[in-house]
Scaffold this active site. Structure first.
Site, short mmCIF file in Angstrom:
data_model
loop_
_atom_site.label_atom_id
_atom_site.label_comp_id
_atom_site.label_asym_id
_atom_site.label_seq_id
_atom_site.Cartn_x
_atom_site.Cartn_y
_atom_site.Cartn_z
N GLY A 121 0.83 -1.19 0.00
CA GLY A 121 0.00 0.00 0.00
C GLY A 121 0.86 1.24 0.00
O GLY A 121 2.08 1.17 -0.21
N ASN A 122 0.24 2.37 0.19
CA ASN A 122 1.02 3.60 0.30
C ASN A 122 0.38 4.49 1.35
O ASN A 122 -0.68 4.17 1.88
CB ASN A 122 1.13 4.29 -1.07
CG ASN A 122 -0.23 4.70 -1.58
OD1 ASN A 122 -0.89 5.53 -0.99
ND2 ASN A 122 -0.65 4.10 -2.68
#
Ligand code: C5P
Length: 222
Positions: A26-27
């Site tokens: 993810g970020n």
């Protein structure tokens, strides 16, 4: 200051790309900028669709929210939400996703010091919206760059055939993913081919959302 009668589609937040049933890539996008834009569009009277990656934010009043997880899901839902008059691609879409999702949890293998993951490119939602037959009249993308912000943003206007790019000035104090404030450099292609530029902020994301929509409205034919 009105978007009454228009349909605005906004994407926001991160995407999560699953590796196995318990892990993902993810970020750090909080989704705050995109949610603020959707809220502002709804306040201006637009029929507003918000396609949200995994975030912990309440749905803004008057906004139709569709939750997604992966880049592939966001791509499908955004294209399904067309036709629209305006698309704002504020999501931090993962550029790569695991080639295969393991069906059971990936285990450590005794004696193996490394794990090799093979990643493949995700679809470019912004570019696909901009070249769709139902292309919105204004397509606005975001860019998060640390260096040469102006050059990259101008390049993106052409490469993705978008109308406007709002570049986050990453690394600047009081701006960025998890902050409530942000600073943006906005670039747009004029009819004569030259590039317009405006700096917005540093300011709360809620105020920036309104300033951005003012610029969008200027690009909408009367
Ligand atoms: O090319 P880059 O990822 O820097 O461009 C950022 C812009 O493109 C953002 O508006 C983001 O929402 C959009 N994007 C997208 N699909 C991707 C990657 C980025 O829509 N796969």
């Amino acid at each position: 200051m009105s978007l009454a009668g228009l349909r605005v589609v906004v994407s926001a937040g991160p995407t999560y790309e699953d590796l196995d049933p318990v892990r993902f890539l993810g970020n750090r996008s909080s989704g705050k900028m995109g949610f603020a834009i959707a809220a502002a569009a709804a306040r201006r009277g637009a029929e507003t669709v918000l396609v949200a990656g995994p975030v912990h934010l309440p749905t803004p009043e008057g906004v139709a929210r569709i939750d997604v997880r992966s880049a592939a899901q966001m791509h499908a839902v955004v294209l399904d939400a067309l036709p629209a008059d305006v698309y704002v691609g504020a999501a931090a879409v993962a550029d790569f996703t695991p080639e295969n999702i393991a069906t059971s949890k990936i285990k450590k293998i005794p004696g193996e010091a490394a794990l090799v993951l093979r990643l493949v490119r995700t679809p470019d939602i912004l570019a696909d919206v901009a070249r769709d037959a139902r292309r919105p009249r204004v397509v606005l993308g975001f860019a998060a760059e640390t260096d040469d912000v102006a050059a990259y943003a101008r390049g993106k206007l052409d490469a993705k055939r978008v109308d406007m790019i709002a570049a986050n000035r990453v690394g600047q104090a009081g701006s960025g993913f998890e902050s409530d404030d942000n600073a943006l450099s906005v670039y747009w292609r004029r009819d004569d081919g030259t590039v317009g530029e405006r700096t917005l902020g540093p300011a709360p994301k809620v105020a920036l959302a309104d300033a951005l929509l003012d610029l969008v409205e200027e690009r909408l034919p009367a």
